[in-house]
Enzyme design. Structure first.
Site, short mmCIF file in Angstrom:
data_model
loop_
_atom_site.label_atom_id
_atom_site.label_comp_id
_atom_site.label_asym_id
_atom_site.label_seq_id
_atom_site.Cartn_x
_atom_site.Cartn_y
_atom_site.Cartn_z
N LYS A 46 0.86 -1.19 0.00
CA LYS A 46 0.00 0.00 0.00
C LYS A 46 0.89 1.23 0.00
CE LYS A 46 -4.47 0.83 0.19
NZ LYS A 46 -5.64 -0.04 -0.10
N ASP B 207 -7.06 4.44 -4.15
CA ASP B 207 -7.73 4.29 -2.86
C ASP B 207 -8.35 5.67 -2.62
OD1 ASP B 207 -7.70 2.18 -0.44
OD2 ASP B 207 -7.57 4.16 0.46
N1 GLU Z 1 -7.49 0.34 -2.61
C1 GLU Z 1 -8.23 -0.85 -2.94
C2 GLU Z 1 -8.25 -1.79 -1.75
O1 GLU Z 1 -8.31 -1.33 -0.65
C3 GLU Z 1 -7.81 -1.48 -4.25
C4 GLU Z 1 -6.39 -1.90 -4.39
C5 GLU Z 1 -6.01 -2.37 -5.78
O2 GLU Z 1 -6.84 -2.45 -6.67
O3 GLU Z 1 -4.82 -2.67 -5.92
O4 GLU Z 1 -8.28 -2.98 -1.87
#
Ligand code: GLU
Length: 446
Positions: free
Chosen positions: A126, A166
């Site tokens: 992340k 996100d």
């Molecule tokens: N931010 C999203 C999550 O919390 C998607 C992450 C992504 O698609 O890599 O899963």
């Protein structure tokens, strides 16, 4: 908590001072996996849990950029590459003033188990920045994204680490980030980032996937209890990407969404949220929710500064941010007849809130299972990019639905297997953990 796990947790607290959201995310997982250690002593012997709690790599960098008045701004950028046992690190970028290492690590930690639950080959990571896109012009957002990518590009890649969106990072930001990556590297490496626009390598249903997936997951929970969305009164928090597509799918499934919110308050619309109007205000105009009530006329009221969870509902879909449902909120919701909760956001319910829901027998779908449709569809986007293919909307949505049903069923089966029937929190944590742990064991001490 299991004695061994409790000492691991104390160590996590000591090694990561002040990172309260990260502590909370770790605690929730460790509280669930005690019974697994009894069955698998090899996990403890090779210190799998201690290793999982320590990110493989953490990158923190300066992001300098100039605003529209020519003034220099400095933000902080992060990328935490948490666990690569199952595949390239995968997870979104969050741009929000609250972002610091503790938030990125909680999100990255959650992402490990979420990605594992999808059954697809993606590790957990992340990133993000304390940059606040609110009130910034498109040009400022572009300059920020370009500066952010000018550092990030050296750490990512189709086989290394694949970011996405996100909070605060949507189609506009992904476009600027991908454009700068392409420019710096001189490579049209579509699989380096997901959530791309359909014009340049994006996948059908990725935009809708988190919300649609969460609605599918709750639909499965309701079906498992012999009921459905049909005619049910639903409330949704937030009004961003996840909330909008949650509302869209629930309306298609026969539910009536009567409220949604933003940081200024909530809107109550007994006739059901008018999605076209909501999309126009939130996605096109990037405006505030009070405008919705003004334009919708006498059907809707905007309630400033109040909490959407005071609105009675049968199904609640928290889709805004972490820790938005407290123990007290949960008690009010249960008292008002709430029977199911689907977490579209990451960790929106506090530990006290989860306890209230589970004790009341509410069907509670934790984020790492219920909102996994977003990242799962990102993995489908990577698959299409790798094969230089693009699938239809219908086929992609069908795949998403299958994946959500599969996650639901595995959570339920695992909870049964461990003697906690109906506990999706335990089911998700145990099932997500086992797959990562087995892969780590197989890969040796890395
Ligand atoms: N931010 C999203 C999550 O919390 C998607 C992450 C992504 O698609 O890599 O899963």
């Amino acid at each position: 908590m299991h004695e061994k796990l409790s000492s691991i947790y104390d160590n996590v607290l000591r090694r990561n001072p002040g990172e309260t959201e990260f502590h909370q995310a770790v605690r929730e997982v460790l509280e669930s996996i005690g019974p697994v250690l009894g069955k698998h002593p090899e996990y403890a012997e090779s210190k799998i849990i201690e290793r999982i709690c320590e990110p493989e790599r953490q990158i923190i960098f300066r992001v300098p950029w100039a605003d529209d008045r020519g003034e220099v701004q400095i933000n902080r950028g992060f990328r935490v590459e948490f666990n690569g046992a199952l595949g390239p690190y995968k997870g979104g970028l969050r741009f929000h003033p609250s972002v610091y290492l503790g938030i990125v690590k909680f999100l990255g930690f959650e992402q490990i188990f979420k990605n594992s639950l999808t059954g697809l080959p993606i590790g957990g990571g992340k990133g993000g920045s304390d940059f606040d896109p609110k009130g910034r012009s498109d040009r400022e957002v572009m300059r920020f994204c370009q500066s952010f990518m000018t550092e990030l590009y050296r750490h990512i890649g189709e086989y290394t680490d694949v970011p996405a969106g996100d909070i605060g990072v949507g189609g506009r930001e992904i476009g600027y980030l991908f454009g700068q990556y392409k420019r710096i590297t001189n490579r049209y490496e579509s699989g380096v980032i997901t959530g791309k626009g359909l014009a340049y390598g994006g996948a059908q249903v990725r935009t809708e996937a988190t919300g649609y997936g969460c609605a599918f997951f709750v639909d499965e929970m309701l079906k498992a209890r012999g009921t459905s969305f049909d005619g049910r009164r639903v409330t949704v928090s937030g009004s961003g990407n996840v909330a909008v597509y949650t509302i869209e799918k629930i309306e298609q499934l026969g539910g009536r969404v009567v409220a949604c919110s933003d940081s200024s308050g909530y809107v109550l619309d007994e006739k059901g949220i008018d999605l076209d109007l909501l999309k126009q205000i939130k996605q096109v105009e990037r405006g505030r929710l009070n405008v919705y009530a003004e334009r919708r006329g006498h059907n809707a009221t905007f309630v400033a500064g109040r909490n959407v969870w005071e609105v009675p509902c049968e199904v609640a879909m928290p889709s805004a941010t972490q820790n938005e449902i407290t123990g007290r909120d949960a008690a009010v919701m249960v008292g008002n007849g709430c029977i199911a909760v689907g977490e579209g956001a990451n960790m929106p319910t506090t530990p006290e809130g989860i306890k209230v829901f589970l004790e009341a027998g509410v069907a509670f779908g934790p984020g790492k299972a219920a909102n996994a449709g977003g990242v799962a569809t990102s993995a489908l986007e990577m698959q299409q990019n790798a094969s230089r293919d693009s699938w239809t909307f219908e086929f992609s949505e069908h795949r998403l639905e299958e994946i959500m049903r599969d996650i639901h069923d595995r959570c339920l089966q695992t909870a049964d297997e461990y003697g906690m029937p109906g506990d999706y929190v335990a089911g998700a944590n145990i099932d997500g953990f086992r797959r990562v742990a087995d892969a780590m064991l197989a890969l040796g001490l890395i």
